[in-house]
Design a protein around this motif. Structure first.
Motif, PDB file in Angstrom:
ATOM      1  N   PRO A  92       0.831  -1.221   0.000  1.00 35.33           N
ATOM      2  CA  PRO A  92       0.000   0.000   0.000  1.00 35.33           C
ATOM      3  C   PRO A  92       0.856   1.258   0.000  1.00 35.33           C
ATOM      4  CG  PRO A  92      -0.063  -1.104   2.136  1.00 35.33           C
ATOM      5  CD  PRO A  92       0.571  -2.060   1.188  1.00 35.33           C
ATOM      6  N   GLU A  93       0.434   2.269  -0.759  1.00 35.59           N
ATOM      7  CA  GLU A  93       1.202   3.517  -0.853  1.00 35.59           C
ATOM      8  C   GLU A  93       1.327   4.210   0.497  1.00 35.59           C
ATOM      9  OE1 GLU A  93      -0.334   6.089  -3.821  1.00 35.59           O
ATOM     10  OE2 GLU A  93       0.356   4.850  -5.499  1.00 35.59           O
ATOM     11  N   CYS A  94       0.360   3.981   1.370  1.00 39.45           N
ATOM     12  CA  CYS A  94       0.415   4.620   2.678  1.00 39.45           C
ATOM     13  C   CYS A  94       1.631   4.182   3.481  1.00 39.45           C
ATOM     14  CB  CYS A  94      -0.854   4.319   3.467  1.00 39.45           C
ATOM     15  SG  CYS A  94      -1.173   2.558   3.726  1.00 39.45           S
ATOM     16  N   LEU A  95       2.282   3.094   3.056  1.00 37.01           N
ATOM     17  CA  LEU A  95       3.458   2.598   3.764  1.00 37.01           C
ATOM     18  C   LEU A  95       4.731   3.310   3.319  1.00 37.01           C
ATOM     19  CD1 LEU A  95       4.187   0.283   5.822  1.00 37.01           C
ATOM     20  CD2 LEU A  95       4.848  -1.063   3.838  1.00 37.01           C
ATOM     21  N   THR A  96       4.706   3.925   2.137  1.00 40.91           N
ATOM     22  CA  THR A  96       5.938   4.486   1.577  1.00 40.91           C
ATOM     23  C   THR A  96       5.868   5.971   1.247  1.00 40.91           C
ATOM     24  OG1 THR A  96       5.225   3.842  -0.661  1.00 40.91           O
ATOM     25  CG2 THR A  96       6.572   2.259   0.566  1.00 40.91           C
ATOM     26  N   LEU A 170      -4.488  -9.196  20.220  1.00 44.59           N
ATOM     27  CA  LEU A 170      -4.519  -8.267  19.102  1.00 44.59           C
ATOM     28  C   LEU A 170      -5.159  -8.894  17.872  1.00 44.59           C
ATOM     29  CD1 LEU A 170      -0.915  -6.901  19.472  1.00 44.59           C
ATOM     30  CD2 LEU A 170      -3.014  -5.886  20.263  1.00 44.59           C
ATOM     31  N   LYS A 171      -5.703  -8.049  17.066  1.00 40.17           N
ATOM     32  CA  LYS A 171      -6.356  -8.516  15.850  1.00 40.17           C
ATOM     33  C   LYS A 171      -5.364  -8.498  14.696  1.00 40.17           C
ATOM     34  CE  LYS A 171     -10.952  -8.105  13.851  1.00 40.17           C
ATOM     35  NZ  LYS A 171     -12.185  -7.303  13.843  1.00 40.17           N
ATOM     36  N   HIS A 172      -5.249  -9.596  13.992  1.00 37.03           N
ATOM     37  CA  HIS A 172      -4.258  -9.696  12.930  1.00 37.03           C
ATOM     38  C   HIS A 172      -4.522  -8.728  11.778  1.00 37.03           C
ATOM     39  CE1 HIS A 172      -2.029 -13.672  13.681  1.00 37.03           C
ATOM     40  NE2 HIS A 172      -2.463 -13.197  14.827  1.00 37.03           N
ATOM     41  N   ASN A 173      -5.758  -8.663  11.320  1.00 37.93           N
ATOM     42  CA  ASN A 173      -6.090  -7.833  10.146  1.00 37.93           C
ATOM     43  C   ASN A 173      -5.280  -8.237   8.921  1.00 37.93           C
ATOM     44  OD1 ASN A 173      -7.988  -6.183  11.441  1.00 37.93           O
ATOM     45  ND2 ASN A 173      -6.381  -4.919  12.321  1.00 37.93           N
ATOM     46  N   GLY A 174      -4.950  -9.489   8.817  1.00 39.85           N
ATOM     47  CA  GLY A 174      -4.246  -9.934   7.613  1.00 39.85           C
ATOM     48  C   GLY A 174      -3.051 -10.799   7.940  1.00 39.85           C
ATOM     49  N   LYS A 182      -0.729  -2.686   7.707  1.00 39.64           N
ATOM     50  CA  LYS A 182      -1.945  -1.926   8.002  1.00 39.64           C
ATOM     51  C   LYS A 182      -1.780  -1.096   9.264  1.00 39.64           C
ATOM     52  CE  LYS A 182      -5.172  -5.088   5.727  1.00 39.64           C
ATOM     53  NZ  LYS A 182      -6.340  -5.992   5.907  1.00 39.64           N
ATOM     54  N   TYR A 183      -1.121  -1.668  10.252  1.00 37.54           N
ATOM     55  CA  TYR A 183      -0.922  -0.935  11.503  1.00 37.54           C
ATOM     56  C   TYR A 183       0.011   0.252  11.277  1.00 37.54           C
ATOM     57  CZ  TYR A 183       0.417   0.037  16.333  1.00 37.54           C
ATOM     58  OH  TYR A 183       0.653   0.652  17.529  1.00 37.54           O
ATOM     59  N   CYS A 185       0.514   1.849   8.491  1.00 39.96           N
ATOM     60  CA  CYS A 185      -0.196   2.847   7.683  1.00 39.96           C
ATOM     61  C   CYS A 185      -1.101   3.708   8.552  1.00 39.96           C
ATOM     62  CB  CYS A 185      -1.022   2.155   6.596  1.00 39.96           C
ATOM     63  SG  CYS A 185      -0.050   1.583   5.184  1.00 39.96           S
ATOM     64  N   GLY A 186      -1.782   3.090   9.510  1.00 41.86           N
ATOM     65  CA  GLY A 186      -2.651   3.857  10.397  1.00 41.86           C
ATOM     66  C   GLY A 186      -1.870   4.842  11.253  1.00 41.86           C
ATOM     67  N   LEU A 187      -0.695   4.440  11.720  1.00 45.70           N
ATOM     68  CA  LEU A 187       0.125   5.321  12.537  1.00 45.70           C
ATOM     69  C   LEU A 187       0.638   6.522  11.742  1.00 45.70           C
ATOM     70  CD1 LEU A 187       2.312   2.761  14.562  1.00 45.70           C
ATOM     71  CD2 LEU A 187       0.400   4.122  15.420  1.00 45.70           C
ATOM     72  N   ARG A 188       1.126   6.254  10.531  1.00 46.17           N
ATOM     73  CA  ARG A 188       1.823   7.309   9.783  1.00 46.17           C
ATOM     74  C   ARG A 188       0.883   8.217   8.997  1.00 46.17           C
ATOM     75  NH1 ARG A 188       4.043   6.547   4.850  1.00 46.17           N
ATOM     76  NH2 ARG A 188       6.140   6.959   5.652  1.00 46.17           N
ATOM     77  N   THR A 189      -0.336   7.791   8.734  1.00 47.04           N
ATOM     78  CA  THR A 189      -1.252   8.628   7.955  1.00 47.04           C
ATOM     79  C   THR A 189      -2.349   9.269   8.802  1.00 47.04           C
ATOM     80  OG1 THR A 189      -2.668   6.740   7.413  1.00 47.04           O
ATOM     81  CG2 THR A 189      -0.863   7.254   5.882  1.00 47.04           C
ATOM     82  N   LYS A 190      -2.729   8.624   9.895  1.00 44.76           N
ATOM     83  CA  LYS A 190      -3.852   9.127  10.692  1.00 44.76           C
ATOM     84  C   LYS A 190      -3.428   9.668  12.053  1.00 44.76           C
ATOM     85  CE  LYS A 190      -7.169   5.971   8.520  1.00 44.76           C
ATOM     86  NZ  LYS A 190      -8.141   4.868   8.740  1.00 44.76           N
ATOM     87  N   GLU A 191      -2.607   8.908  12.766  1.00 45.19           N
ATOM     88  CA  GLU A 191      -2.312   9.285  14.151  1.00 45.19           C
ATOM     89  C   GLU A 191      -1.119  10.223  14.289  1.00 45.19           C
ATOM     90  OE1 GLU A 191      -2.550   6.353  17.212  1.00 45.19           O
ATOM     91  OE2 GLU A 191      -3.690   4.967  15.957  1.00 45.19           O
ATOM     92  N   PHE A 192      -0.025   9.949  13.571  1.00 46.16           N
ATOM     93  CA  PHE A 192       1.185  10.751  13.737  1.00 46.16           C
ATOM     94  C   PHE A 192       1.822  11.089  12.380  1.00 46.16           C
ATOM     95  CE2 PHE A 192       0.751   7.801  17.318  1.00 46.16           C
ATOM     96  CZ  PHE A 192       0.594   8.705  18.356  1.00 46.16           C
ATOM     97  N   PRO A 193       1.090  11.770  11.505  1.00 46.00           N
ATOM     98  CA  PRO A 193       1.640  12.079  10.176  1.00 46.00           C
ATOM     99  C   PRO A 193       2.822  13.034  10.216  1.00 46.00           C
ATOM    100  CG  PRO A 193      -0.412  13.263  10.532  1.00 46.00           C
ATOM    101  CD  PRO A 193      -0.267  12.315  11.677  1.00 46.00           C
ATOM    102  N   ASN A 194       2.975  13.805  11.294  1.00 44.30           N
ATOM    103  CA  ASN A 194       4.064  14.778  11.383  1.00 44.30           C
ATOM    104  C   ASN A 194       5.288  14.251  12.138  1.00 44.30           C
ATOM    105  OD1 ASN A 194       2.518  16.789  10.040  1.00 44.30           O
ATOM    106  ND2 ASN A 194       1.472  17.267  11.955  1.00 44.30           N
ATOM    107  N   ALA A 195       5.215  13.015  12.591  1.00 45.37           N
ATOM    108  CA  ALA A 195       6.347  12.439  13.322  1.00 45.37           C
ATOM    109  C   ALA A 195       7.472  12.082  12.354  1.00 45.37           C
ATOM    110  CB  ALA A 195       5.901  11.202  14.086  1.00 45.37           C
ATOM    111  N   LYS A 196       8.682  11.934  12.884  1.00 39.75           N
ATOM    112  CA  LYS A 196       9.826  11.520  12.070  1.00 39.75           C
ATOM    113  C   LYS A 196       9.853  10.015  11.876  1.00 39.75           C
ATOM    114  CE  LYS A 196      11.463  15.646  11.568  1.00 39.75           C
ATOM    115  NZ  LYS A 196      11.409  16.314  10.246  1.00 39.75           N
TER     116      LYS A 196
END
Length: 357
Positions: A92-96, A170-174, A182-183, A185-196
């Motif tokens: 997924p592009e959200c990873l890169t 924890l739920k695998h989700n895949g 998936k996890y 992607c959620g961190l870097r796009t929704k929760e902490f997009p401005n983090a390093k």
């Protein structure tokens, strides 16, 4: 004769009454015994059915035979992991990619270390130094049992902000490492997009890697994403997921582990961490010298074997990894040695070269 007790008139009547009484209670005793056997059989049947249900529905069947710590077993394990060939040429592009064009976004980092090795404070210091603190989440579990449960079956009702609770896996989700992407992607796009950098802590218990297929395939995924043939990179050309490997003197790990497992002061157990300003908690940690026992010797030997095996596994799989030392980070012989170690870790988790070497 009348009355509450029956008085027999002759010997033959008395024998007949005794025979009748024994027969009644004997039959009742046999009935009770049969019922007991039936209940035991029912319990065994339920346990067997539960085992089959977990195996085929929840995936506990991916747990393999117990691993033995020898070179032959290790070579076999490496061959099995490589054979999975879990390659994702288009994750997924959200990873890169970041939220803006040409922006890399936060780096995806996993901190590998044993318990009692300062992983929480290391994560907090690194994230604070980069400008945005992110939580040091033990996403796959805090103990060997929890980690094996995570990779062994599905889970429900997990709140990563509150941490893992008993029975709430924890739920695998895949499968095949997709849960990790998936996890992240959620961190870097929704929760902490401005983090390093974002990610989670992964306790380096060897058994899950040796005994569960999902843990092996997740490592193989990290390796394949970083391979030359995958053609999958961040915007800046770096590997999508990387591992920061931290190790502490194993003697200190074993002694600290024993202190937190066995030492009590009154009715209060020594907690793993203390909140700022909690003097009572700090006082509980002051337990004095720890005696080194035969049990600690076994702990030291087992960790020495498994930690070395894991380091070798990361190298053999060509996983992007940086090795740092807890002892050099926090107790360097020279201040300059500690400074270099922190800067090396900072450069790695941010994917940059802005920090002095």
């Amino acid at each position: 004769m009348t009355g509450k007790r029956r008085i027999t008139s002759n010997k033959s009547e008395a024998l007949a009454l005794e025979h009748k009484t024994k027969g009644y209670f004997g039959a009742r005793s046999r009935t009770t015994t049969c019922r007991t056997y039936v209940r035991i059989f029912a319990v065994i049947l339920v346990l067997f059915a539960t085992s089959l249900f977990q195996t085929y529905i929840f995936g506990v069947g991916v747990v393999k035979t117990k691993y033995t710590y020898d070179d032959a077993s290790y070579k076999k394990l490496i061959a099995e992991i490589v054979s999975y060939n879990t390659t994702y040429k288009r994750p997924p592009e959200c990873l890169t990619k970041g939220s803006k064009d040409g922006d890399t976004g936060p780096m995806n980092v996993i901190l590998f270390s044993l318990g009692r090795s300062g992983s929480t404070v290391t994560w907090q210091v690194l994230s604070n130094l980069t400008g945005v603190e992110t939580p040091a989440t033990e996403y796959v579990g805090r103990s060997t049992h929890e980690v094996k449960q995570f990779f062994g079956k599905e889970a429900k009702n997990h709140d990563r902000k509150k941490g893992m609770k008993k029975g709430h896996w924890l739920k695998h989700n895949g499968k095949n490492g997709k849960w990790m992407m998936k996890y992240m992607c959620g961190l870097r796009t929704k929760e902490f997009p401005n983090a390093k950098f974002v990610g989670f802590k992964w306790k380096s218990f060897w058994e899950p890697f040796a005994e569960t297929v999902e843990a092996q395939r997740t490592l193989q995924l990290i390796s394949s994403l970083a391979s030359d043939t995958a053609s999958v990179t961040m915007v800046d050309g770096s590997a999508p997921i990387r591992i920061l490997r931290s190790r502490r003197n194993l003697l200190d790990v074993c002694l600290s582990k024993k202190k937190h497992e066995n030492d009590y002061s009154g009715e209060h157990r020594v907690n793993a961490h203390c909140m700022k300003g909690d003097e009572d908690c700090l006082n509980l940690h002051d337990t004095g010298l720890q005696e080194f026992s035969r049990k600690d010797e076994q702990c030291l030997y087992n960790y020495w074997k498994t930690e070395n095996h894991l380091d070798q596994l990361l190298r053999d799989l060509n996983i992007p990894v940086e090795f740092v030392s807890y002892d050099v980070l926090y107790y360097p012989e020279k201040i300059s040695d500690g400074e270099k170690e922190w800067n090396r870790a900072l450069n790695f988790v941010t994917g940059r070269d802005d920090y002095n070497k």
